[in-house]
Enzyme design. Structure first.
Site, PDB file in Angstrom:
ATOM      1  N   ASP A 134      45.393  43.505  45.006  1.00  0.00           N
ATOM      2  CA  ASP A 134      45.438  43.299  46.453  1.00  0.00           C
ATOM      3  C   ASP A 134      44.495  42.184  46.899  1.00  0.00           C
ATOM      4  O   ASP A 134      44.611  41.682  48.022  1.00  0.00           O
ATOM      5  CB  ASP A 134      45.037  44.573  47.194  1.00  0.00           C
ATOM      6  CG  ASP A 134      46.184  45.561  47.315  1.00  0.00           C
ATOM      7  OD1 ASP A 134      46.758  45.911  46.274  1.00  0.00           O
ATOM      8  OD2 ASP A 134      46.495  45.982  48.445  1.00  0.00           O
ATOM      9  N   TYR A 135      43.547  41.842  46.064  1.00  0.00           N
ATOM     10  CA  TYR A 135      42.606  40.777  46.440  1.00  0.00           C
ATOM     11  C   TYR A 135      43.069  39.432  45.886  1.00  0.00           C
ATOM     12  O   TYR A 135      42.486  38.403  46.194  1.00  0.00           O
ATOM     13  CB  TYR A 135      41.192  41.094  45.928  1.00  0.00           C
ATOM     14  CG  TYR A 135      40.842  42.558  45.917  1.00  0.00           C
ATOM     15  CD1 TYR A 135      41.184  43.377  47.003  1.00  0.00           C
ATOM     16  CD2 TYR A 135      40.199  43.149  44.837  1.00  0.00           C
ATOM     17  CE1 TYR A 135      40.890  44.731  46.987  1.00  0.00           C
ATOM     18  CE2 TYR A 135      39.894  44.501  44.820  1.00  0.00           C
ATOM     19  CZ  TYR A 135      40.250  45.287  45.889  1.00  0.00           C
ATOM     20  OH  TYR A 135      39.969  46.619  45.880  1.00  0.00           O
TER      21      TYR A 135
END
Lengths: 413, 404
Positions: free
Chosen positions: B174-175
């Protein structure tokens, strides 16, 4: 998407991925390296373990869709040639420690005088200015300085990084987006600007906002092996399989609770837990813990049941069940399993590039996105050292063979 | 003062959690108008993710939600109602870009796949991002970033050789994915500006994230070698690790890349003769005797405050850093210099902290326009100011339950 645009990529080791992303999106990326090649080329692993600047896989991983020229920017003649290239470039990416480009006369202000439309991107450890701007860095040091390192690892040992460097990948990918923000604005104003990206800041995203916890009086997350500790709660994600490990999102609430409920039904069906455990209110379990109706220890007990259950299944069996039963389970895949994944094969993800100089083709990670009108393509293998000197310095800057020979003899290219 | 870089960009944001909203947060930071759609019956999972302003948590107390959605507008819509669907299509007509992060196939089920949306906005750019992509046998596979980092190989490469995989932390992919999403959206906008042509972008979190493991992937496809977890060991740098410091769970990261840095380290340790010790004289020897070397370094760090150790090592040019927790990060002079933590006015908590943009543009800097929307906060503004609905129509929508 970006085919009309030229990128000059001066990165030496930090941040090569930025240019590759712009190249994947269609831009013409010219990697400018010192004579002999960028330092990245001298890092392994190498093709067949033969150390050679044209065989470094670390270099290959971030250099496709680029052309390459060598140019010694420590010499006036090298800088002069670079300025001529800057005059027609749309982007310049560099990653020197702050101050170095200014000393060379190649900082933003100097090059904006040559080309006011230039979007000049600097990728640095800590940013262009500030008390740590010239501090020594490395992947591990930046992950420590930006926060994510502390959150991963076993509780009884030191915090851990991923075994492939991550900090500059985050910074470089961030920089690609930021460069295109400046590019978007340039279409209106006709003016470029300086884009300053800090790797320390880039990796803070990987704290999942725990960076802010002390500011609001909330406890830091605790590292626990294969999971996360939050206050009194310890959530394990990694569980054993009979042939490795899997990750399971074992959490509660309206979004995730239904997955946990289905998992517990499967475990109960196979005799792995009793009906009372199966039928707990997995949607409201968080609330029940805060109200004292359920204990934090109960999560630990049930996670042990889950682990005992998954230990009897293979990773493939658990993945199949995840698809069939709509569960949140994924194998902890080795690189071999990733490369051989049926999902990636079905999407034709891996892309072959021909390396005629080595007499072989190589499978590369594929396009990072599927774009319907302008597909991302792997157009070029990474350049060999100085491969496009003649094409670019000769063909585009107008140097003749004698000029090129002289520059080579002088060590400028 | 120049106009914000993306002041002319309009985004309809149907994403949730982190990977999607982090991308549109970046666009919002640079001035794009981002309208998020949320439903009161299926709220964003980030509203249930720690850290929280208070316990037990309530929907507005999650700092992750504030951090991912600052500077955006929001409307709550019930897409099960015909009136709610009409509002959504009006927003599609308004938007340059629609972003969505549902499981693959969900938008089609809702009747809002790219073909349907293009019918009302022919030059639309639509970005769909999910774990594994819109096609393939695992297309409908639901999941979060912890699953994606496992299935893409990060998990197997973060651990000790004698232990089960340990990391990386949280929903790691997600990063990664939002950076690729933001770049793809902006490149597609450029293509559309020049040609008038919109398009659909299918961005699989897994496929983007694999680019962060390039050398390991190529070592398998080229040499057939599978990398194993190796703690904090590095192929080149030595010593290279995380060493204990004085205090409870305090650590210092140190990375020594060459002989010069090793000499500097030896001097800081007060033992310059280390460079002449045959076990440590060359990088090759240091790798061969790494346990003994780590013990020498740890003996020095263990006796020192981590900030003191960091300062002494950096003063000598040795790459080193405190392994920072939240308190260290919020007080870090470099992050303070970069104004990394911003405090925004918030109706429930007075103020709430968010992280700043991770890039600085010299002429059109990022600016966080305001706190993330509370549920329903911007319904009237979106309907009146953006869609131009009159009061009667809005009243009808409320009566029809469309704004749920």
């Amino acid at each position: 998407m970006l085919s009309p645009y030229r990128v000059l990529d001066l990165t030496r080791s930090r941040g090569h991925l930025c240019g590759q992303i712009l190249g994947d999106l269609g831009a013409d990326v010219v990697q400018v390296e010192p004579p002999g090649g960028a330092p990245t080329r001298r890092r392994g692993p190498y093709v067949d373990d033969v150390p050679h600047p044209d065989r470094s896989l670390e270099w290959w991983a971030v250099s496709r869709n680029k052309r390459g020229v060598t140019l010694d920017l420590e010499r006036a003649r090298g800088r002069e040639l670079l300025r001529r290239m800057v005059a027609t470039a749309d982007f310049l990416i560099e990653s020197e420690t702050p101050g170095i480009q200014a000393a060379r006369g190649l900082d933003y202000d100097a090059l904006a005088a040559v080309n006011p439309r230039l979007v000049y991107v600097s990728i640095t450890p800590f940013g262009q200015t500030g008390p740590k701007a010239t501090w020594a860095d490395s992947d591990l040091v930046l992950l420590a300085a930006g926060g994510p390192l502390r959150l991963a690892g076993d509780e009884d040992r030191a915090p851990l990084r991923v075994g492939v460097p991550q900090a500059y990948a985050h910074a470089a990918a961030e920089a690609a987006g930021a460069a295109l923000v400046a590019h978007h604005e340039r279409a209106r104003s006709g003016r470029g600007q300086h884009v300053d990206v800090s790797a320390q800041q880039a990796v803070t995203l990987a704290t999942q906002s725990y960076l802010l916890s002390s500011a609001i009086g909330f406890p830091d997350a605790r590292r626990i092996s294969g999971g996360v500790g939050m206050g009194p709660l310890s959530v394990r994600f990694v569980h054993p399989a009979s042939d490795g490990h899997v990750s399971i999102t074992f959490l509660f609430g309206s979004s995730v609770g239904p997955f946990t409920r289905r998992l517990m039904h499967w475990i109960a069906d196979e005799g792995g837990c009793d009906a009372a455990t199966r039928d707990k209110d997995w949607i409201r379990f968080f609330d029940q813990m805060f109200s004292g109706e359920e204990s934090f220890a109960e999560v630990v007990r049930v996670q042990a049941l889950v682990a005992a259950f998954t230990r009897t299944k293979t990773k493939a069996e658990l993945l199949r069940a995840a698809v069939e039963r709509d569960l949140l389970i994924a194998p902890v895949a080795t690189t071999r399993e990733v490369v051989e994944s049926a999902q990636l094969a079905a999407r034709d993800y891996w892309r072959e590039l021909d390396h005629p100089e080595l007499g072989r083709t190589v499978r590369y990670p594929g396009p990072f996105a599927r774009a319907s009108a302008t597909p991302l393509r792997h157009r070029r293998r990474p350049p060999t050292v100085g491969e496009h000197n003649r094409e670019i310095l000769g063909g585009e800057l107008g140097l003749d063979d004698a000029d090129l020979a002289r520059l080579a003899a002088e060590g400028v290219i | 003062m120049s106009e914000a870089a993306l002041a002319d960009v309009k985004v309809l944001d149907l994403m949730w959690a982190i990977a999607g909203p982090a991308a549109t947060r970046m666009l919002a930071d640079y001035g794009a108008t981002v309208v998020r759609v949320e439903s009161t019956t299926r709220t964003d999972i980030c509203r249930t993710v720690a850290p929280f302003h208070e316990l037990p948590p309530e929907p507005e107390s999650a700092v992750v939600f504030h951090n991912m959605n600052a500077g955006k507008r929001m409307i709550t819509l019930d897409l099960a109602t015909p009136a709610g669907r009409e509002v959504l299509l009006d927003l599609v007509r308004w938007a340059d870009v629609v972003t969505e992060a549902y499981s693959a196939g969900t938008m089609r089920t809702l009747g809002f796949d790219y073909e349907a949306l293009r019918a009302v906005n022919p030059s639309l750019i639509m970005l769909s991002t999910c774990l594994m992509g819109q096609t393939g046998p695992l297309a409908s596979y639901a999941g979060f970033g912890n699953l994606a980092h496992s299935i893409t190989g990060f998990g197997a490469l973060c651990g000790w050789p004698d232990r089960a995989p340990a990391g990386p932390f949280g929903a790691y992919t997600d990063y990664i994915a939002p950076r690729f999403s933001a770049a793809a959206i902006l490149a597609a906008l450029d293509h559309r500006r020049r040609t008038g042509e919109g398009q659909h972008i299918d961005l699989a979190q897994a496929e983007a994230a694999i680019h962060f493991l390039g050398p390991a992937m190529l070592d398998y496809t080229v040499n057939g070698r599978v990398w194993a977890a190796a703690g904090n060991a590095d192929r080149d740098a030595v010593p290279h690790g995380v060493y204990p410091a004085a205090g409870d769970d305090r650590w210092v990261a140190i990375a020594v890349r060459d002989d010069a840095e090793f000499a500097a380290l030896a001097a800081v340790l007060g033992d310059p003769a280390l460079t002449r010790d045959p076990r440590f004289a060359t990088a090759e020897a240091r790798h061969a005797h790494v346990e003994a070397l780590d013990a020498v370094v740890a003996a020095w760090t263990t006796a020192r405050d981590p900030h003191e150790a960091e300062a002494a090592l950096q003063a000598a040019g040795v790459p080193a850093a405190v392994v920072a927790g939240s308190a260290d990060l919020c007080a870090d002079p470099q992050l303070v210099h970069r104004e990394h933590v911003r405090w925004l006015t918030h109706p429930t908590y007075g103020t709430t902290p968010v992280e700043n943009a991770r890039s600085r543009l010299s002429r059109t800097p990022a600016a966080v326009a305001g706190a993330a929307p509370t549920l329903g906060r911007d319904n009237h503004e979106v309907l009146e100011a953006i869609l131009g609905y009159d009061a009667d129509r809005i009243t009808d929508l409320v009566a029809a339950g469309a704004l749920g």
